[in-house]
Design an enzyme around this catalytic site. Sequence first.
Site, PDB file in Angstrom:
ATOM      1  N   THR A  76       0.451  -1.443   0.091  1.00 57.51           N
ATOM      2  CA  THR A  76       0.556  -0.119   0.076  1.00 57.51           C
ATOM      3  C   THR A  76       0.348   1.075   0.061  1.00 57.51           C
ATOM      4  OG1 THR A  76       0.050   0.008   2.525  1.00 57.51           O
ATOM      5  CG2 THR A  76      -1.754  -0.857   1.638  1.00 57.51           C
ATOM      6  N   PHE A 107       3.012  -6.764   4.767  1.00 53.95           N
ATOM      7  CA  PHE A 107       1.727  -8.294   6.235  1.00 53.95           C
ATOM      8  C   PHE A 107       0.150  -7.408   6.052  1.00 53.95           C
ATOM      9  CE2 PHE A 107       2.433  -9.113  10.671  1.00 53.95           C
ATOM     10  CZ  PHE A 107       2.192 -10.910  10.496  1.00 53.95           C
ATOM     11  N   ALA A 147       7.867  -8.379   7.941  1.00 57.32           N
ATOM     12  CA  ALA A 147       9.176  -8.262   7.572  1.00 57.32           C
ATOM     13  C   ALA A 147      10.433  -8.248   8.850  1.00 57.32           C
ATOM     14  CB  ALA A 147       9.236  -6.931   7.183  1.00 57.32           C
ATOM     15  N   LEU A 172       8.308   0.332   5.245  1.00 59.56           N
ATOM     16  CA  LEU A 172       7.452   0.011   6.572  1.00 59.56           C
ATOM     17  C   LEU A 172       6.911   0.825   7.085  1.00 59.56           C
ATOM     18  CD1 LEU A 172       8.733  -2.981   8.071  1.00 59.56           C
ATOM     19  CD2 LEU A 172       7.894  -3.269   6.419  1.00 59.56           C
ATOM     20  N   TYR A 226       8.919  11.539   6.871  1.00 59.39           N
ATOM     21  CA  TYR A 226       8.418  12.754   6.412  1.00 59.39           C
ATOM     22  C   TYR A 226       9.363  14.208   7.163  1.00 59.39           C
ATOM     23  CZ  TYR A 226       4.363  16.232   5.893  1.00 59.39           C
ATOM     24  OH  TYR A 226       3.619  17.366   6.075  1.00 59.39           O
ATOM     25  N   TYR A 275       4.546  15.697  14.989  1.00 58.70           N
ATOM     26  CA  TYR A 275       6.045  14.833  13.856  1.00 58.70           C
ATOM     27  C   TYR A 275       7.007  14.760  13.974  1.00 58.70           C
ATOM     28  CZ  TYR A 275       6.333  11.592   9.691  1.00 58.70           C
ATOM     29  OH  TYR A 275       6.948  10.541   9.133  1.00 58.70           O
ATOM     30  N   LYS A 300      12.256   8.627  12.481  1.00 53.21           N
ATOM     31  CA  LYS A 300      12.733   9.244  11.555  1.00 53.21           C
ATOM     32  C   LYS A 300      14.145   9.388  11.756  1.00 53.21           C
ATOM     33  CE  LYS A 300       9.743   7.760   9.286  1.00 53.21           C
ATOM     34  NZ  LYS A 300       9.404   6.814   8.444  1.00 53.21           N
ATOM     35  N   VAL A 352      -2.512  11.015   2.024  1.00 52.68           N
ATOM     36  CA  VAL A 352      -3.656  10.116   3.341  1.00 52.68           C
ATOM     37  C   VAL A 352      -3.231   8.634   2.523  1.00 52.68           C
ATOM     38  CG1 VAL A 352      -5.750   9.493   3.134  1.00 52.68           C
ATOM     39  CG2 VAL A 352      -5.374  11.686   2.585  1.00 52.68           C
ATOM     40  N   THR A 353      -2.967   8.175   3.994  1.00 56.24           N
ATOM     41  CA  THR A 353      -2.126   6.621   3.483  1.00 56.24           C
ATOM     42  C   THR A 353      -2.409   6.158   5.142  1.00 56.24           C
ATOM     43  OG1 THR A 353      -0.181   6.895   4.252  1.00 56.24           O
ATOM     44  CG2 THR A 353      -0.300   6.971   2.323  1.00 56.24           C
TER      45      THR A 353
HETATM   46  P1  NAD Z   1       1.309   2.332   4.912  1.00 56.11           P
HETATM   47  O1  NAD Z   1       0.774   2.274   6.144  1.00 56.11           O
HETATM   48  O2  NAD Z   1       0.461   2.520   3.024  1.00 56.11           O
HETATM   49  O3  NAD Z   1       2.296   0.954   3.748  1.00 56.11           O
HETATM   50  C1  NAD Z   1       3.052   0.805   4.479  1.00 56.11           C
HETATM   51  C2  NAD Z   1       3.087  -0.437   4.187  1.00 56.11           C
HETATM   52  O4  NAD Z   1       4.129  -1.568   4.794  1.00 56.11           O
HETATM   53  C3  NAD Z   1       2.253  -2.487   4.014  1.00 56.11           C
HETATM   54  O5  NAD Z   1       2.569  -2.841   2.335  1.00 56.11           O
HETATM   55  C4  NAD Z   1       2.490  -2.715   4.668  1.00 56.11           C
HETATM   56  O6  NAD Z   1       1.899  -4.442   4.478  1.00 56.11           O
HETATM   57  C5  NAD Z   1       3.399  -2.808   4.967  1.00 56.11           C
HETATM   58  N1  NAD Z   1       4.333  -3.775   6.547  1.00 56.11           N
HETATM   59  C6  NAD Z   1       3.330  -2.918   7.834  1.00 56.11           C
HETATM   60  N2  NAD Z   1       4.258  -3.504   8.430  1.00 56.11           N
HETATM   61  C7  NAD Z   1       4.393  -4.554   8.485  1.00 56.11           C
HETATM   62  C8  NAD Z   1       5.206  -6.125   8.929  1.00 56.11           C
HETATM   63  N3  NAD Z   1       5.580  -5.689   9.945  1.00 56.11           N
HETATM   64  N4  NAD Z   1       6.041  -6.442   7.376  1.00 56.11           N
HETATM   65  C9  NAD Z   1       5.691  -6.500   6.250  1.00 56.11           C
HETATM   66  N5  NAD Z   1       5.343  -5.402   6.269  1.00 56.11           N
HETATM   67  C10 NAD Z   1       4.556  -4.868   7.042  1.00 56.11           C
HETATM   68  O7  NAD Z   1       2.251   3.468   5.052  1.00 56.11           O
HETATM   69  P2  NAD Z   1       2.727   4.337   4.041  1.00 56.11           P
HETATM   70  O8  NAD Z   1       2.786   6.182   4.297  1.00 56.11           O
HETATM   71  O9  NAD Z   1       2.982   4.441   2.514  1.00 56.11           O
HETATM   72  O10 NAD Z   1       4.327   4.413   5.127  1.00 56.11           O
HETATM   73  C11 NAD Z   1       5.758   4.170   3.929  1.00 56.11           C
HETATM   74  C12 NAD Z   1       6.879   4.762   4.197  1.00 56.11           C
HETATM   75  O11 NAD Z   1       6.704   6.663   4.341  1.00 56.11           O
HETATM   76  C13 NAD Z   1       6.828   4.916   5.850  1.00 56.11           C
HETATM   77  O12 NAD Z   1       8.389   5.363   6.155  1.00 56.11           O
HETATM   78  C14 NAD Z   1       6.014   6.493   5.963  1.00 56.11           C
HETATM   79  O13 NAD Z   1       6.870   6.721   7.816  1.00 56.11           O
HETATM   80  C15 NAD Z   1       6.996   6.861   4.638  1.00 56.11           C
HETATM   81  N6  NAD Z   1       6.181   8.337   4.307  1.00 56.11           N
HETATM   82  C16 NAD Z   1       4.844   8.571   4.763  1.00 56.11           C
HETATM   83  C17 NAD Z   1       4.438   9.485   4.344  1.00 56.11           C
HETATM   84  C18 NAD Z   1       2.890   9.956   4.664  1.00 56.11           C
HETATM   85  O14 NAD Z   1       2.309  11.015   4.563  1.00 56.11           O
HETATM   86  N7  NAD Z   1       2.202   9.347   3.941  1.00 56.11           N
HETATM   87  C19 NAD Z   1       4.584  10.873   4.220  1.00 56.11           C
HETATM   88  C20 NAD Z   1       6.609  10.977   3.888  1.00 56.11           C
HETATM   89  C21 NAD Z   1       6.547   9.357   4.345  1.00 56.11           C
END
Ligand code: NAD
Length: 387
Positions: free
Chosen positions: A50, A73, A111, A138, A223, A233, A242, A272-273
């Site tokens: 995702t 996961f 993972a 992750l 982020y 944050y 982070k 939005v995630t």
């Molecule tokens: P998300 O929740 O959409 O995706 C997380 C992924 O990690 C999923 O595929 C999930 O299945 C996997 N996962 C979680 N626990 C797991 C485990 N134990 N084993 C295997 N897989 C596992 O999150 P996202 O928002 O895409 O975040 C991904 C990265 O991007 C993070 O480091 C987050 O901090 C960073 N990020 C997010 C944003 C934001 O606004 N959403 C902005 C900047 C950076």
Amino acid sequence: MVVEPKVKGFICTTAHPVGCEKNVLEQIEYVKKSGAVNGPKKVLVIGASTGYGLASRITAAFGMGAATVGVFFDKEASGKRTATPGFYNMKTFDREAAKAGLYAKSINGDAFSVEIKNQVIDIIKQDLGKVDLVIYSLASPRRTTPDGTTYVSALKTVGREFTQKNWNLRTNAIEEATISPASEEEIAATIKVMGGEDWIDWMNALAKADVLAEHALTLAYTYIGPQLTYPIYHEGTIGQAKKNLADSAAVITKNQEALGVKAYVSVNKALVTQASSAIPVVPLYLSVLYQVMKEKGIHEGCIEQMYRLYKEKVYGADGIETEEDGMIHVDDWEMREDVQKEVMDIWDQIDSDNLFKLADTEGYWNDFYRMFGFKMEGVDYSADVEV
Ligand code: NAD
């Protein structure tokens, strides 16, 4: 069965298989239409199902033409419970990759565990030999370390209480939310879960098993955001994790010096995630940001962000583009002075009466529902579907 959204606060407990499929197909289409990315051909994505990880895997496969191994996961469907969105996303991804003649292996498991690391290593050895890019994306609320201890992350401030405007997603009122500071234990646990220790472990394990190509790259995501959200944050518990993640890039580059492997952190835009909608204050910031960026014609979703990251800033003509802080920035448009100024102007004025006018609440909810496969155009939500 007919699948309907069941929203509880910032989570939806159902997912629509056909809608999730559509979401992945649209992202694939975006990458195909945007053109080839001059990247490597063997890519491992950890957190692939995702958000940013999914968009990264789609960019690697359909932009770079890479063979991909994806780790995630997710829950399978059981009885009347649908699977989680990532499960449907990966099914669609695997099918589409196969159709395009691209190798794809998807591993559903923890993972953080040694078992999954070993399983991935065996698959790489057997099918690909070595990988030349490892994407660590992750986002998890908890981690069980190999010694059996489970750490749970906290979304809190560090040092002092923080009060800020907050959008009550149930009542649509703009209220003040007060977030209390974390204990030392909570800070340490958040660093354990969302810091860089597991990223280092992965890279050590891959190197030790001789499945990392010479001069391979590895990227993790972070982020930073504006001053407004710093207490919750950047300077909060998640920000401490982070910082640890960013420091881990240097550790990995040093550990893998002999192979010439380099580790980078990319600072991505707020979107939005499932991970971000759980953080207080952030949904309101997101919907104001969406309003401003859409008006300026510079709004991007996960796929636009990840495509631009790899196409221009990682595998572009000028090599890896880092800023003064040593990180790659695809948050550049979000952080533009004119964007932030307008966001702050709106922030100062926003209240329960003008919320719908000043913020893109519809855009927020659309993205939210789309994560779970709902509100996708062209999907018949009254139809019976196989879950
Ligand atoms: P998300 O929740 O959409 O995706 C997380 C992924 O990690 C999923 O595929 C999930 O299945 C996997 N996962 C979680 N626990 C797991 C485990 N134990 N084993 C295997 N897989 C596992 O999150 P996202 O928002 O895409 O975040 C991904 C990265 O991007 C993070 O480091 C987050 O901090 C960073 N990020 C997010 C944003 C934001 O606004 N959403 C902005 C900047 C950076």
